[in-house]
Design an enzyme around this catalytic site. Structure first.
Site, PDB file in Angstrom:
ATOM      1  N   TYR A  19       0.052  10.888  -4.973  1.00  0.00           N
ATOM      2  CA  TYR A  19       0.024   9.562  -4.353  1.00  0.00           C
ATOM      3  C   TYR A  19       1.400   8.900  -4.494  1.00  0.00           C
ATOM      4  CZ  TYR A  19      -1.430   4.771  -3.330  1.00  0.00           C
ATOM      5  OH  TYR A  19      -1.534   3.511  -2.785  1.00  0.00           O
ATOM      6  N   HIS A  23       4.312   7.979  -1.578  1.00  0.00           N
ATOM      7  CA  HIS A  23       4.839   6.630  -1.404  1.00  0.00           C
ATOM      8  C   HIS A  23       6.342   6.561  -1.681  1.00  0.00           C
ATOM      9  CE1 HIS A  23       0.687   5.459  -0.994  1.00  0.00           C
ATOM     10  NE2 HIS A  23       1.119   4.304  -0.541  1.00  0.00           N
ATOM     11  N   TYR A  42       5.342  -5.882  -1.114  1.00  0.00           N
ATOM     12  CA  TYR A  42       4.121  -5.076  -1.230  1.00  0.00           C
ATOM     13  C   TYR A  42       4.264  -4.177  -2.452  1.00  0.00           C
ATOM     14  CZ  TYR A  42       0.291  -2.157   0.751  1.00  0.00           C
ATOM     15  OH  TYR A  42      -0.883  -1.481   0.984  1.00  0.00           O
ATOM     16  N   TRP A  77      -0.558   7.712   8.778  1.00  0.00           N
ATOM     17  CA  TRP A  77      -0.479   7.555   7.322  1.00  0.00           C
ATOM     18  C   TRP A  77      -1.859   7.668   6.712  1.00  0.00           C
ATOM     19  CZ3 TRP A  77       3.247   7.852   3.877  1.00  0.00           C
ATOM     20  CH2 TRP A  77       3.005   7.429   2.570  1.00  0.00           C
ATOM     21  N   TRP A  78      -2.835   6.995   7.313  1.00  0.00           N
ATOM     22  CA  TRP A  78      -4.196   7.070   6.778  1.00  0.00           C
ATOM     23  C   TRP A  78      -4.713   8.503   6.804  1.00  0.00           C
ATOM     24  CZ3 TRP A  78      -6.950   2.240   9.260  1.00  0.00           C
ATOM     25  CH2 TRP A  78      -6.539   1.091   8.586  1.00  0.00           C
TER      26      TRP A  78
END
Length: 105
Positions: A19, A23, A42, A77-78
């Site tokens: 993960y 990112h 963010y 991305w999802w």
């Protein structure tokens, strides 16, 4: 005036390194889509005891966050993250919005 929001997601057990790697290599077109939607500052944190992810972001008054799922970058991305996070049957990440109960400025 901008608004800070917070939400919770969940990464699959043992997948936080992947993960974080994804990112660390976030696609420039996704960053552009987020900024175009009025999103700044963010951040995402990981709770290693629960594998919950806690996120905060600031969105402008005229944000277009509701339109983000329609962008090609967001859809890709999802799909890219689906194997390491909890997702709904419709292909969207499972997100729990969190209500602010305290703020010290």
């Amino acid at each position: 005036m901008s608004e800070r929001i917070a939400f919770r997601m969940k990464v699959h057990p043992g997948r936080i390194a992947e993960y974080k790697k994804r990112h660390d290599e976030i696609w420039p077109e996704l960053v552009d889509a987020l900024r175009a939607a009025g999103i700044t500052d963010y951040s995402i944190w990981h709770d290693p005891e629960t594998d919950c992810l806690f996120a905060t972001l600031i969105r402008s008054d005229d944000h277009t966050m509701a339109d983000l799922p329609k962008t090609d970058a967001n859809k890709r991305w999802w799909a890219f993250m689906d194997d390491i996070m909890d997702y709904n049957p419709d292909g969207t990440p499972t997100v729990v919005r969190l209500d602010q109960v305290f703020h010290l400025e």
